[in-house]
Design a protein around this motif. Sequence first.
Motif, PDB file in Angstrom:
ATOM      1  N   ALA A   1       0.816  -1.222   0.000  1.00  0.00           N
ATOM      2  CA  ALA A   1       0.000   0.000   0.000  1.00  0.00           C
ATOM      3  C   ALA A   1       0.845   1.265   0.000  1.00  0.00           C
ATOM      4  O   ALA A   1       0.300   2.371  -0.110  1.00  0.00           O
ATOM      5  CB  ALA A   1      -0.939   0.005   1.200  1.00  0.00           C
ATOM      6  N   VAL A   2       2.177   1.113   0.135  1.00  0.00           N
ATOM      7  CA  VAL A   2       3.037   2.301   0.099  1.00  0.00           C
ATOM      8  C   VAL A   2       2.949   2.996  -1.260  1.00  0.00           C
ATOM      9  O   VAL A   2       3.165   4.204  -1.358  1.00  0.00           O
ATOM     10  CB  VAL A   2       4.511   1.949   0.421  1.00  0.00           C
ATOM     11  N   VAL A   3       2.597   2.245  -2.312  1.00  0.00           N
ATOM     12  CA  VAL A   3       2.459   2.871  -3.634  1.00  0.00           C
ATOM     13  C   VAL A   3       1.226   3.767  -3.659  1.00  0.00           C
ATOM     14  O   VAL A   3       1.108   4.650  -4.511  1.00  0.00           O
ATOM     15  CB  VAL A   3       2.371   1.813  -4.754  1.00  0.00           C
ATOM     16  N   GLU A   4       0.281   3.542  -2.735  1.00  0.00           N
ATOM     17  CA  GLU A   4      -0.893   4.413  -2.600  1.00  0.00           C
ATOM     18  C   GLU A   4      -0.625   5.534  -1.586  1.00  0.00           C
ATOM     19  O   GLU A   4      -1.547   6.218  -1.153  1.00  0.00           O
ATOM     20  CB  GLU A   4      -2.099   3.590  -2.135  1.00  0.00           C
TER      21      GLU A   4
ATOM     22  N   LEU B   1       6.019  -8.776  -3.545  1.00  0.00           N
ATOM     23  CA  LEU B   1       6.034  -7.597  -4.420  1.00  0.00           C
ATOM     24  C   LEU B   1       7.257  -6.734  -4.124  1.00  0.00           C
ATOM     25  O   LEU B   1       7.574  -6.483  -2.955  1.00  0.00           O
ATOM     26  CB  LEU B   1       4.758  -6.771  -4.203  1.00  0.00           C
ATOM     27  N   PRO B   2       7.968  -6.270  -5.144  1.00  0.00           N
ATOM     28  CA  PRO B   2       9.231  -5.523  -4.943  1.00  0.00           C
ATOM     29  C   PRO B   2       9.081  -4.296  -4.052  1.00  0.00           C
ATOM     30  O   PRO B   2       9.907  -4.065  -3.160  1.00  0.00           O
ATOM     31  CB  PRO B   2       9.631  -5.123  -6.378  1.00  0.00           C
ATOM     32  N   HIS B   3       8.041  -3.458  -4.250  1.00  0.00           N
ATOM     33  CA  HIS B   3       7.931  -2.238  -3.449  1.00  0.00           C
ATOM     34  C   HIS B   3       7.605  -2.556  -1.993  1.00  0.00           C
ATOM     35  O   HIS B   3       7.931  -1.783  -1.100  1.00  0.00           O
ATOM     36  CB  HIS B   3       6.884  -1.279  -4.030  1.00  0.00           C
TER      37      HIS B   3
ATOM     38  N   ALA C   1       9.886  -1.518   1.420  1.00  0.00           N
ATOM     39  CA  ALA C   1       9.298  -0.815   2.570  1.00  0.00           C
ATOM     40  C   ALA C   1       9.494  -1.566   3.881  1.00  0.00           C
ATOM     41  O   ALA C   1       9.260  -1.008   4.958  1.00  0.00           O
ATOM     42  CB  ALA C   1       7.806  -0.586   2.330  1.00  0.00           C
ATOM     43  N   LEU C   2       9.915  -2.840   3.809  1.00  0.00           N
ATOM     44  CA  LEU C   2       9.981  -3.685   5.002  1.00  0.00           C
ATOM     45  C   LEU C   2      10.959  -3.160   6.046  1.00  0.00           C
ATOM     46  O   LEU C   2      10.624  -3.106   7.243  1.00  0.00           O
ATOM     47  CB  LEU C   2      10.354  -5.123   4.618  1.00  0.00           C
ATOM     48  N   ALA C   3      12.155  -2.776   5.627  1.00  0.00           N
ATOM     49  CA  ALA C   3      13.189  -2.368   6.591  1.00  0.00           C
ATOM     50  C   ALA C   3      12.738  -1.162   7.414  1.00  0.00           C
ATOM     51  O   ALA C   3      12.861  -1.147   8.651  1.00  0.00           O
ATOM     52  CB  ALA C   3      14.496  -2.071   5.862  1.00  0.00           C
ATOM     53  N   ALA C   4      12.196  -0.136   6.742  1.00  0.00           N
ATOM     54  CA  ALA C   4      11.767   1.073   7.459  1.00  0.00           C
ATOM     55  C   ALA C   4      10.607   0.764   8.397  1.00  0.00           C
ATOM     56  O   ALA C   4      10.563   1.259   9.530  1.00  0.00           O
ATOM     57  CB  ALA C   4      11.362   2.145   6.453  1.00  0.00           C
ATOM     58  N   PHE C   5       9.667  -0.073   7.937  1.00  0.00           N
ATOM     59  CA  PHE C   5       8.514  -0.435   8.765  1.00  0.00           C
ATOM     60  C   PHE C   5       8.968  -1.209  10.003  1.00  0.00           C
ATOM     61  O   PHE C   5       8.534  -0.920  11.129  1.00  0.00           O
ATOM     62  CB  PHE C   5       7.538  -1.271   7.946  1.00  0.00           C
ATOM     63  N   THR C   6       9.856  -2.176   9.801  1.00  0.00           N
ATOM     64  CA  THR C   6      10.349  -2.986  10.907  1.00  0.00           C
ATOM     65  C   THR C   6      11.088  -2.134  11.929  1.00  0.00           C
ATOM     66  O   THR C   6      10.911  -2.278  13.141  1.00  0.00           O
ATOM     67  CB  THR C   6      11.280  -4.104  10.391  1.00  0.00           C
ATOM     68  N   GLU C   7      11.911  -1.200  11.440  1.00  0.00           N
ATOM     69  CA  GLU C   7      12.687  -0.336  12.336  1.00  0.00           C
ATOM     70  C   GLU C   7      11.766   0.528  13.209  1.00  0.00           C
ATOM     71  O   GLU C   7      11.971   0.665  14.411  1.00  0.00           O
ATOM     72  CB  GLU C   7      13.624   0.553  11.510  1.00  0.00           C
ATOM     73  N   LYS C   8      10.723   1.090  12.589  1.00  0.00           N
ATOM     74  CA  LYS C   8       9.790   1.930  13.343  1.00  0.00           C
ATOM     75  C   LYS C   8       9.026   1.118  14.383  1.00  0.00           C
ATOM     76  O   LYS C   8       8.835   1.557  15.519  1.00  0.00           O
ATOM     77  CB  LYS C   8       8.816   2.624  12.385  1.00  0.00           C
ATOM     78  N   MET C   9       8.586  -0.066  13.992  1.00  0.00           N
ATOM     79  CA  MET C   9       7.827  -0.901  14.923  1.00  0.00           C
ATOM     80  C   MET C   9       8.709  -1.416  16.049  1.00  0.00           C
ATOM     81  O   MET C   9       8.283  -1.515  17.202  1.00  0.00           O
ATOM     82  CB  MET C   9       7.171  -2.072  14.187  1.00  0.00           C
ATOM     83  N   ASN C  10       9.950  -1.747  15.734  1.00  0.00           N
ATOM     84  CA  ASN C  10      10.897  -2.159  16.778  1.00  0.00           C
ATOM     85  C   ASN C  10      11.120  -1.033  17.776  1.00  0.00           C
ATOM     86  O   ASN C  10      11.361  -1.270  18.960  1.00  0.00           O
ATOM     87  CB  ASN C  10      12.231  -2.585  16.164  1.00  0.00           C
TER      88      ASN C  10
END
Length: 229
Positions: free
Chosen positions: A151-154, A190-192, A196-205
């Motif tokens: 959904a980051v593409v949205e 999906l590539p996008h 987005a995974l690294a930034a999302f994981t870092e924020k949630m951590n």
Amino acid sequence: ETTGETLADISKHGEIFVAAQGGRGGLGNINFANSTRQTPRFAEDGTPGQERSLVLELKLLADVGLLGFPNAGKSTFISRVSRARPKIADYPFTTLTPNLGVVQYKDRQSFVMADIPGLIEGASEGIGLGLQFLRHVERCRVLVHLIDLSAVVEERDPVNDVLVLNRELQHHSQLLAQKPQVIVANKLDLPHAQEALAAFTEKMNGFGIQVLSLSGATGEGATQVLDAV
């Protein structure tokens, strides 16, 4: 129906609740028979019973509740880990009713998973389909938040999706908001979403929350999610 008072919450096998008491039955004609009147043609009326207007509300019994925004991949995931076959399509609100699936886990263990129709902001106030289905996850012991990283593409922020989901749970019920949660980043095929995974994981951590990764389409990461559940 008029006051909204909860009279009973029946959640265990064999539980009984008398919602309205019936009236005392009248005596039948045989009670008035005697030696001179062996077949009386009259009987006694009973007394009126209690009359009430009640609302009966079904709450599904499931161990695990799948939550997420519309099109987050909940139906795909439950169809992969169980024999449930919900409707799956690439548009929002494909799921219109809750789906239950029995997940066969290791060592012949099993548990019931419920796929709840997608929640959106304002669901606890009746927006979308959420309000009529949030009650079904009140019985669940664990909640799984599926977060759609594609959904980051949205221009949707996945961290905000987590916050919105939890806010809706809290508005609906404090008890619901306190249930154990498993946060799962989905659609990593999906590539996008991968980007987005690294930034999302870092924020949630940073919030002290562990993030599991999953591709519902390929099944990658499904075993780790079930282990966490």
